[in-house]
Design a protein around this motif. Structure first.
Motif, short mmCIF file in Angstrom:
data_model
loop_
_atom_site.label_atom_id
_atom_site.label_comp_id
_atom_site.label_asym_id
_atom_site.label_seq_id
_atom_site.Cartn_x
_atom_site.Cartn_y
_atom_site.Cartn_z
N PRO A 6 0.82 -1.21 0.00
CA PRO A 6 0.00 0.00 0.00
C PRO A 6 0.85 1.26 0.00
O PRO A 6 1.94 1.29 0.57
N GLY A 7 0.34 2.27 -0.66
CA GLY A 7 1.02 3.55 -0.67
C GLY A 7 0.02 4.68 -0.83
O GLY A 7 -1.08 4.50 -1.34
N VAL A 19 3.61 7.94 -5.60
CA VAL A 19 3.03 7.25 -4.46
C VAL A 19 4.10 7.12 -3.38
O VAL A 19 5.24 6.76 -3.67
N GLU A 20 3.72 7.43 -2.14
CA GLU A 20 4.62 7.30 -1.00
C GLU A 20 4.36 5.96 -0.32
O GLU A 20 3.25 5.67 0.12
N ILE A 21 5.41 5.14 -0.26
CA ILE A 21 5.34 3.83 0.39
C ILE A 21 6.35 3.86 1.52
O ILE A 21 7.56 3.86 1.28
N TYR A 41 -5.22 5.88 -0.80
CA TYR A 41 -4.23 4.81 -0.77
C TYR A 41 -4.52 3.80 -1.88
O TYR A 41 -5.68 3.53 -2.19
N VAL A 42 -3.44 3.27 -2.45
CA VAL A 42 -3.55 2.26 -3.50
C VAL A 42 -2.61 1.11 -3.18
O VAL A 42 -1.65 1.26 -2.43
N LEU A 43 -2.91 -0.04 -3.76
CA LEU A 43 -1.98 -1.17 -3.72
C LEU A 43 -1.11 -1.08 -4.95
O LEU A 43 -1.62 -0.92 -6.07
N VAL A 44 0.21 -1.19 -4.77
CA VAL A 44 1.16 -1.07 -5.87
C VAL A 44 1.84 -2.41 -6.08
O VAL A 44 2.35 -3.03 -5.14
N HIS A 45 1.83 -2.86 -7.34
CA HIS A 45 2.49 -4.11 -7.71
C HIS A 45 3.16 -3.92 -9.06
O HIS A 45 2.52 -3.45 -10.01
N GLU A 57 -6.74 0.19 6.57
CA GLU A 57 -6.18 -1.09 6.13
C GLU A 57 -4.74 -0.91 5.63
O GLU A 57 -3.87 -1.74 5.87
N ALA A 58 -4.48 0.19 4.92
CA ALA A 58 -3.13 0.46 4.43
C ALA A 58 -2.15 0.60 5.59
O ALA A 58 -1.05 0.02 5.55
N LYS A 59 -2.54 1.32 6.62
CA LYS A 59 -1.64 1.53 7.76
C LYS A 59 -1.41 0.23 8.53
O LYS A 59 -0.29 -0.02 8.99
#
Length: 69
Positions: A6-7, A19-21, A41-45, A57-59
């Motif tokens: 997540p970021g 995006v900050e991860i 927030y987004v999921l990055v792959h 959920e991201a945190k």
């Protein structure tokens, strides 16, 4: 095994965004999440934002990663 992290979206320009991860900032492709906004927030792959995720959920996920490291 593949994993998405997540970021927080800091900036969006066209199909790319920043995006900050954790404490790192990465440029990622945003074409799979066209309705995402800055501060979400987004999921990055593999260099792509693949899904939006809520902040709580991201945190939680980021804290688990910190514990594993």
């Amino acid at each position: 095994m593949c994993i998405a992290v997540p970021g927080k979206v800091l900036k969006i320009e066209g199909n790319k965004g920043i995006v900050e991860i954790g404490n790192m900032k990465r440029e990622v492709f945003m074409h799979l999440v066209p309705d995402v906004c800055v501060d979400e927030y987004v999921l990055v792959h593999a260099g792509c934002a693949i899904e939006t995720i809520d902040e709580e959920e991201a945190k939680i996920t980021l804290n688990i990663f910190k514990e594993l490291l």
